[in-house]
Design a protein around this motif. Sequence first.
Motif, PDB file in Angstrom:
ATOM      1  N   GLY A 119      62.142  35.079 -43.158  1.00  0.00           N
ATOM      2  CA  GLY A 119      62.450  35.088 -41.734  1.00  0.00           C
ATOM      3  C   GLY A 119      61.218  34.909 -40.875  1.00  0.00           C
ATOM      4  N   ILE A 120      60.100  35.496 -41.304  1.00  0.00           N
ATOM      5  CA  ILE A 120      58.854  35.326 -40.556  1.00  0.00           C
ATOM      6  C   ILE A 120      58.428  33.861 -40.562  1.00  0.00           C
ATOM      7  CG2 ILE A 120      56.401  35.897 -40.514  1.00  0.00           C
ATOM      8  CD1 ILE A 120      57.093  38.633 -41.593  1.00  0.00           C
ATOM      9  N   ALA A 121      58.556  33.209 -41.719  1.00  0.00           N
ATOM     10  CA  ALA A 121      58.200  31.784 -41.793  1.00  0.00           C
ATOM     11  C   ALA A 121      59.056  30.958 -40.842  1.00  0.00           C
ATOM     12  CB  ALA A 121      58.366  31.293 -43.235  1.00  0.00           C
ATOM     13  N   ILE A 122      60.359  31.229 -40.822  1.00  0.00           N
ATOM     14  CA  ILE A 122      61.245  30.481 -39.932  1.00  0.00           C
ATOM     15  C   ILE A 122      60.906  30.762 -38.473  1.00  0.00           C
ATOM     16  CG2 ILE A 122      63.640  30.273 -39.169  1.00  0.00           C
ATOM     17  CD1 ILE A 122      64.486  30.721 -42.071  1.00  0.00           C
ATOM     18  N   ALA A 123      60.598  32.020 -38.161  1.00  0.00           N
ATOM     19  CA  ALA A 123      60.239  32.381 -36.786  1.00  0.00           C
ATOM     20  C   ALA A 123      58.990  31.625 -36.339  1.00  0.00           C
ATOM     21  CB  ALA A 123      60.015  33.883 -36.679  1.00  0.00           C
ATOM     22  N   GLN A 124      58.024  31.474 -37.229  1.00  0.00           N
ATOM     23  CA  GLN A 124      56.822  30.723 -36.877  1.00  0.00           C
ATOM     24  C   GLN A 124      57.163  29.270 -36.554  1.00  0.00           C
ATOM     25  OE1 GLN A 124      54.509  32.749 -40.418  1.00  0.00           O
ATOM     26  NE2 GLN A 124      53.114  31.448 -39.268  1.00  0.00           N
ATOM     27  N   GLY A 125      58.043  28.682 -37.358  1.00  0.00           N
ATOM     28  CA  GLY A 125      58.425  27.300 -37.124  1.00  0.00           C
ATOM     29  C   GLY A 125      59.143  27.115 -35.803  1.00  0.00           C
ATOM     30  N   ILE A 126      60.059  28.037 -35.490  1.00  0.00           N
ATOM     31  CA  ILE A 126      60.773  27.947 -34.210  1.00  0.00           C
ATOM     32  C   ILE A 126      59.806  28.148 -33.043  1.00  0.00           C
ATOM     33  CG2 ILE A 126      62.544  29.041 -32.782  1.00  0.00           C
ATOM     34  CD1 ILE A 126      64.056  29.693 -35.352  1.00  0.00           C
ATOM     35  N   GLY A 127      58.880  29.083 -33.189  1.00  0.00           N
ATOM     36  CA  GLY A 127      57.914  29.339 -32.132  1.00  0.00           C
ATOM     37  C   GLY A 127      57.035  28.140 -31.829  1.00  0.00           C
ATOM     38  N   ARG A 128      56.809  27.279 -32.824  1.00  0.00           N
ATOM     39  CA  ARG A 128      55.959  26.106 -32.618  1.00  0.00           C
ATOM     40  C   ARG A 128      56.543  25.128 -31.613  1.00  0.00           C
ATOM     41  NH1 ARG A 128      50.853  26.768 -33.007  1.00  0.00           N
ATOM     42  NH2 ARG A 128      50.190  27.653 -35.000  1.00  0.00           N
TER      43      ARG A 128
ATOM     44  N   GLY B 195      62.919  32.893 -32.337  1.00  0.00           N
ATOM     45  CA  GLY B 195      62.377  33.062 -33.679  1.00  0.00           C
ATOM     46  C   GLY B 195      62.469  34.500 -34.152  1.00  0.00           C
ATOM     47  N   VAL B 196      62.183  35.444 -33.269  1.00  0.00           N
ATOM     48  CA  VAL B 196      62.269  36.867 -33.636  1.00  0.00           C
ATOM     49  C   VAL B 196      63.703  37.242 -33.978  1.00  0.00           C
ATOM     50  CG1 VAL B 196      62.037  39.210 -32.744  1.00  0.00           C
ATOM     51  CG2 VAL B 196      60.224  37.537 -32.332  1.00  0.00           C
TER      52      VAL B 196
ATOM     53  N   VAL C 269      66.132  35.324 -35.143  1.00  0.00           N
ATOM     54  CA  VAL C 269      66.489  34.748 -36.444  1.00  0.00           C
ATOM     55  C   VAL C 269      65.818  35.522 -37.578  1.00  0.00           C
ATOM     56  CG1 VAL C 269      66.319  32.694 -37.893  1.00  0.00           C
ATOM     57  CG2 VAL C 269      66.923  32.465 -35.480  1.00  0.00           C
ATOM     58  N   ALA C 270      64.558  35.891 -37.391  1.00  0.00           N
ATOM     59  CA  ALA C 270      63.842  36.626 -38.430  1.00  0.00           C
ATOM     60  C   ALA C 270      64.488  37.978 -38.684  1.00  0.00           C
ATOM     61  CB  ALA C 270      62.379  36.797 -38.023  1.00  0.00           C
ATOM     62  N   ILE C 271      64.885  38.670 -37.632  1.00  0.00           N
ATOM     63  CA  ILE C 271      65.535  39.975 -37.798  1.00  0.00           C
ATOM     64  C   ILE C 271      66.879  39.819 -38.493  1.00  0.00           C
ATOM     65  CG2 ILE C 271      66.586  41.893 -36.548  1.00  0.00           C
ATOM     66  CD1 ILE C 271      64.362  41.630 -34.481  1.00  0.00           C
ATOM     67  N   TRP C 272      67.638  38.819 -38.095  1.00  0.00           N
ATOM     68  CA  TRP C 272      68.956  38.589 -38.712  1.00  0.00           C
ATOM     69  C   TRP C 272      68.831  38.320 -40.212  1.00  0.00           C
ATOM     70  CZ3 TRP C 272      70.601  33.957 -40.985  1.00  0.00           C
ATOM     71  CH2 TRP C 272      71.940  33.942 -41.403  1.00  0.00           C
ATOM     72  N   LEU C 273      67.948  37.400 -40.576  1.00  0.00           N
ATOM     73  CA  LEU C 273      67.785  37.071 -41.989  1.00  0.00           C
ATOM     74  C   LEU C 273      67.166  38.235 -42.750  1.00  0.00           C
ATOM     75  CD1 LEU C 273      67.967  35.065 -44.291  1.00  0.00           C
ATOM     76  CD2 LEU C 273      65.767  34.101 -43.567  1.00  0.00           C
ATOM     77  N   GLY C 274      66.172  38.886 -42.160  1.00  0.00           N
ATOM     78  CA  GLY C 274      65.551  40.027 -42.818  1.00  0.00           C
ATOM     79  C   GLY C 274      66.538  41.155 -43.065  1.00  0.00           C
ATOM     80  N   ASN C 275      67.449  41.390 -42.121  1.00  0.00           N
ATOM     81  CA  ASN C 275      68.456  42.437 -42.287  1.00  0.00           C
ATOM     82  C   ASN C 275      69.383  42.125 -43.458  1.00  0.00           C
ATOM     83  OD1 ASN C 275      69.875  44.898 -41.154  1.00  0.00           O
ATOM     84  ND2 ASN C 275      71.534  43.395 -40.994  1.00  0.00           N
ATOM     85  N   ARG C 276      69.806  40.884 -43.579  1.00  0.00           N
ATOM     86  CA  ARG C 276      70.666  40.486 -44.701  1.00  0.00           C
ATOM     87  C   ARG C 276      69.956  40.687 -46.032  1.00  0.00           C
ATOM     88  NH1 ARG C 276      75.074  37.073 -44.012  1.00  0.00           N
ATOM     89  NH2 ARG C 276      74.512  36.022 -45.957  1.00  0.00           N
TER      90      ARG C 276
END
Length: 333
Positions: free
Chosen positions: A133-142, A32-33, A35-42
């Motif tokens: 990205g944070i929202a997606i990271a939360q979902g993956i972490g679940r 999740g982290v 993916v969040a970094i990748w999307l946040g960077n874009r």
Amino acid sequence: MINLAAIPSPSQGVWHLGPVPLRAYALCIILGVIVAIWLGNRRWIARGGRAGTVVDIAVWAVPFGLIGARLYHVATDYELYFGPGRSPMRAFAVWEGGLGVWGAIAFGALGGWIACRRRGIPLPAMADAVAPGIAIAQGIGRWGNWFNQELFGAPTSLPWGLRIDPAHRPDGYGQYATFHPTFLYEFLWTFGVAGLVIWADRRFKLGHGRAFALYVAGYTLGRGWIEYLRIDDVNHILGLRLNLWTSLVVFLLAVAYLLISALLRPGREEVVEPAAEVVADAADTDPEAGTPEVGAESGTKQDAESVPQDRPPAEVAEHPATGGETGHPRRPS
């Protein structure tokens, strides 16, 4: 009656690579982290920021967020770790599960603020960039909860019910086999929230932290009804779960911020990120200067004005063929 269409639970959540345990819970968080970094960077680059800055911010925000998440969980479920027959050292056993999203957001924001201040960039703009990205990271972490067979909902006979092994069923629910897969509900909801934020950001040019506030409002709205389904043992206030009250309060604060911010600071701020070496030079040459002012230009007019004006003008060379001026300094022979 056995529900043949029910979602099975994994038989294990830990694999061993020699003496090293590989825990699914940790792997889900790490994925999740990433993916969040990748999307946040874009998204940060699209706003005018520099590539790699989100990674630098994450170096601060992620550890702070994990610490805050664990502290929130231990503080709100302290009876699991302290008291007669309890082991306080288990409070450090993060791999067993138990991370509170509210602590993660609060402490992660603190770490992000420190990192943004060091880089001389506005925290609200960075928060807007990383919000989906944070929202997606939360979902993956679940999905880590799925591997641990924890934090599921009430018993259900729906086709998508989650089969839970008897050893993981709470007291009083031993006769039930399938439960609401709240991990899956939250996974789908967070991806929907991420899509909403991306769409609204493109449509309305959200700025000054409003994209992040929309993410918070959207997430807490879904977390409220998902929390209502869960049956794990937690503290209650006035008959409602503590996390449900937290969701309600944070939702109202996020909506209030959205409205007030739109009135006071409409539009989107322009991101002008100073280069890392400029920030470092400013700190080295003038320790009392602090962080460069957000929005200050770097390498343009500001740098030109800093050049001493008493330097003699460059000697103008003549063009070898026409005798005209080339506009370049004469080279020494």
